[in-house]
Design a protein around this motif. Sequence first.
Motif, PDB file in Angstrom:
ATOM      1  N   TRP A   1      -6.437  -2.118   4.878  1.00  0.00           N
ATOM      2  CA  TRP A   1      -6.447  -2.948   3.679  1.00  0.00           C
ATOM      3  C   TRP A   1      -5.194  -3.790   3.632  1.00  0.00           C
ATOM      4  O   TRP A   1      -4.116  -3.341   3.999  1.00  0.00           O
ATOM      5  CB  TRP A   1      -6.645  -2.146   2.398  1.00  0.00           C
ATOM      6  CG  TRP A   1      -5.638  -1.066   2.106  1.00  0.00           C
ATOM      7  CD1 TRP A   1      -5.617   0.191   2.632  1.00  0.00           C
ATOM      8  CD2 TRP A   1      -4.528  -1.135   1.218  1.00  0.00           C
ATOM      9  NE1 TRP A   1      -4.561   0.900   2.115  1.00  0.00           N
ATOM     10  CE2 TRP A   1      -3.876   0.122   1.246  1.00  0.00           C
ATOM     11  CE3 TRP A   1      -4.017  -2.128   0.383  1.00  0.00           C
ATOM     12  CZ2 TRP A   1      -2.749   0.408   0.482  1.00  0.00           C
ATOM     13  CZ3 TRP A   1      -2.888  -1.841  -0.377  1.00  0.00           C
ATOM     14  CH2 TRP A   1      -2.275  -0.585  -0.323  1.00  0.00           C
TER      15      TRP A   1
ATOM     16  N   LYS B   1      -2.673  -5.697   1.339  1.00  0.00           N
ATOM     17  CA  LYS B   1      -2.233  -5.650  -0.051  1.00  0.00           C
ATOM     18  C   LYS B   1      -2.466  -7.004  -0.706  1.00  0.00           C
ATOM     19  O   LYS B   1      -1.992  -8.027  -0.228  1.00  0.00           O
ATOM     20  CB  LYS B   1      -0.752  -5.268  -0.117  1.00  0.00           C
ATOM     21  CG  LYS B   1      -0.227  -5.065  -1.506  1.00  0.00           C
ATOM     22  CD  LYS B   1      -0.817  -3.845  -2.138  1.00  0.00           C
ATOM     23  CE  LYS B   1      -0.143  -3.565  -3.482  1.00  0.00           C
ATOM     24  NZ  LYS B   1      -0.889  -2.614  -4.259  1.00  0.00           N
ATOM     25  N   GLY B   2      -3.243  -6.991  -1.781  1.00  0.00           N
ATOM     26  CA  GLY B   2      -3.513  -8.196  -2.547  1.00  0.00           C
ATOM     27  C   GLY B   2      -4.889  -8.774  -2.346  1.00  0.00           C
ATOM     28  O   GLY B   2      -5.328  -9.581  -3.161  1.00  0.00           O
TER      29      GLY B   2
ATOM     30  N   THR C   1      -7.841  -7.537  -2.775  1.00  0.00           N
ATOM     31  CA  THR C   1      -8.753  -7.254  -3.886  1.00  0.00           C
ATOM     32  C   THR C   1      -8.053  -7.358  -5.240  1.00  0.00           C
ATOM     33  O   THR C   1      -8.673  -7.755  -6.211  1.00  0.00           O
ATOM     34  CB  THR C   1      -9.401  -5.862  -3.750  1.00  0.00           C
ATOM     35  OG1 THR C   1      -8.374  -4.886  -3.640  1.00  0.00           O
ATOM     36  CG2 THR C   1     -10.294  -5.795  -2.525  1.00  0.00           C
ATOM     37  N   SER C   2      -6.769  -7.031  -5.303  1.00  0.00           N
ATOM     38  CA  SER C   2      -6.054  -7.003  -6.588  1.00  0.00           C
ATOM     39  C   SER C   2      -5.407  -8.335  -6.949  1.00  0.00           C
ATOM     40  O   SER C   2      -5.144  -8.592  -8.123  1.00  0.00           O
ATOM     41  CB  SER C   2      -4.953  -5.939  -6.546  1.00  0.00           C
ATOM     42  OG  SER C   2      -3.947  -6.307  -5.618  1.00  0.00           O
TER      43      SER C   2
ATOM     44  N   HIS D   1      -2.428  -8.877  -6.060  1.00  0.00           N
ATOM     45  CA  HIS D   1      -1.015  -8.505  -6.114  1.00  0.00           C
ATOM     46  C   HIS D   1      -0.465  -8.448  -4.680  1.00  0.00           C
ATOM     47  O   HIS D   1      -0.394  -7.387  -4.075  1.00  0.00           O
ATOM     48  CB  HIS D   1      -0.841  -7.161  -6.818  1.00  0.00           C
ATOM     49  CG  HIS D   1      -1.351  -7.178  -8.221  1.00  0.00           C
ATOM     50  ND1 HIS D   1      -1.658  -6.041  -8.900  1.00  0.00           N
ATOM     51  CD2 HIS D   1      -1.610  -8.196  -9.078  1.00  0.00           C
ATOM     52  CE1 HIS D   1      -2.083  -6.345 -10.119  1.00  0.00           C
ATOM     53  NE2 HIS D   1      -2.061  -7.651 -10.238  1.00  0.00           N
TER      54      HIS D   1
ATOM     55  N   CYS E   1       1.682  -0.960  -7.633  1.00  0.00           N
ATOM     56  CA  CYS E   1       0.924   0.286  -7.756  1.00  0.00           C
ATOM     57  C   CYS E   1      -0.526   0.020  -8.148  1.00  0.00           C
ATOM     58  O   CYS E   1      -0.809  -0.893  -8.930  1.00  0.00           O
ATOM     59  CB  CYS E   1       1.579   1.184  -8.804  1.00  0.00           C
ATOM     60  SG  CYS E   1       0.843   2.829  -8.901  1.00  0.00           S
ATOM     61  N   HIS E   2      -1.428   0.846  -7.638  1.00  0.00           N
ATOM     62  CA  HIS E   2      -2.846   0.706  -7.972  1.00  0.00           C
ATOM     63  C   HIS E   2      -3.129   0.984  -9.448  1.00  0.00           C
ATOM     64  O   HIS E   2      -4.181   0.620  -9.959  1.00  0.00           O
ATOM     65  CB  HIS E   2      -3.701   1.625  -7.084  1.00  0.00           C
ATOM     66  CG  HIS E   2      -3.558   3.076  -7.402  1.00  0.00           C
ATOM     67  ND1 HIS E   2      -2.513   3.830  -6.942  1.00  0.00           N
ATOM     68  CD2 HIS E   2      -4.320   3.891  -8.154  1.00  0.00           C
ATOM     69  CE1 HIS E   2      -2.639   5.068  -7.391  1.00  0.00           C
ATOM     70  NE2 HIS E   2      -3.733   5.137  -8.130  1.00  0.00           N
ATOM     71  N   THR E   3      -2.163   1.599 -10.164  1.00  0.00           N
ATOM     72  CA  THR E   3      -2.334   1.855 -11.596  1.00  0.00           C
ATOM     73  C   THR E   3      -2.014   0.633 -12.447  1.00  0.00           C
ATOM     74  O   THR E   3      -2.243   0.655 -13.652  1.00  0.00           O
ATOM     75  CB  THR E   3      -1.416   3.005 -12.054  1.00  0.00           C
ATOM     76  OG1 THR E   3      -0.048   2.585 -11.922  1.00  0.00           O
ATOM     77  CG2 THR E   3      -1.671   4.278 -11.261  1.00  0.00           C
ATOM     78  N   GLY E   4      -1.446  -0.390 -11.814  1.00  0.00           N
ATOM     79  CA  GLY E   4      -1.048  -1.592 -12.541  1.00  0.00           C
ATOM     80  C   GLY E   4       0.436  -1.629 -12.866  1.00  0.00           C
ATOM     81  O   GLY E   4       0.933  -2.611 -13.415  1.00  0.00           O
TER      82      GLY E   4
END
Length: 150
Positions: A89, A91-92, A94-95, A97, A124-127
């Motif tokens: 994956w 980073k960023g 899908t999010s 970020h 963080c995946h939690t936001g």
Amino acid sequence: MVGMTSKPARRPATAPQGGASRHGDPSSRLDPEIAARLKRSPDGLLPAIAQQYDTGEVLMLGWMDDEALHRTLTTGRCTYWSRSRREYWVKGDTSGHFQWVKSVALDCDADTVLVKVDQVGAACHTGARTCFDEDVLLKDGGPAGSVTDQ
């Protein structure tokens, strides 16, 4: 489980193999001189610490195999190996970020990677900004929430 499919996880040809050393894998595109130096876990992975390049803030810890490290070094974006999803994956993707790579270094034992990044949004995946914001176990030399004796 509700919401889960029985579809098998995707496993790229270059995915870590249990116990195998990745530096001998002919499918890896990582520079052989770098690969030869790496000391991987038994599952072929290295911990990768993401740090904000200008403030020194520790953002998160992810895992990389040789291919993820190669992609990180050559694309300018952090690529990790997801142990739970068993796939790469970025980073960023899908999010939104993103982690834009500024530098990559090995520690003195060549068993951990430090990636200095320009983090856009939450790491963080939690936001949360970092994965280390919420559960402080020790702060300012004493246990979190305690008063130290004078």
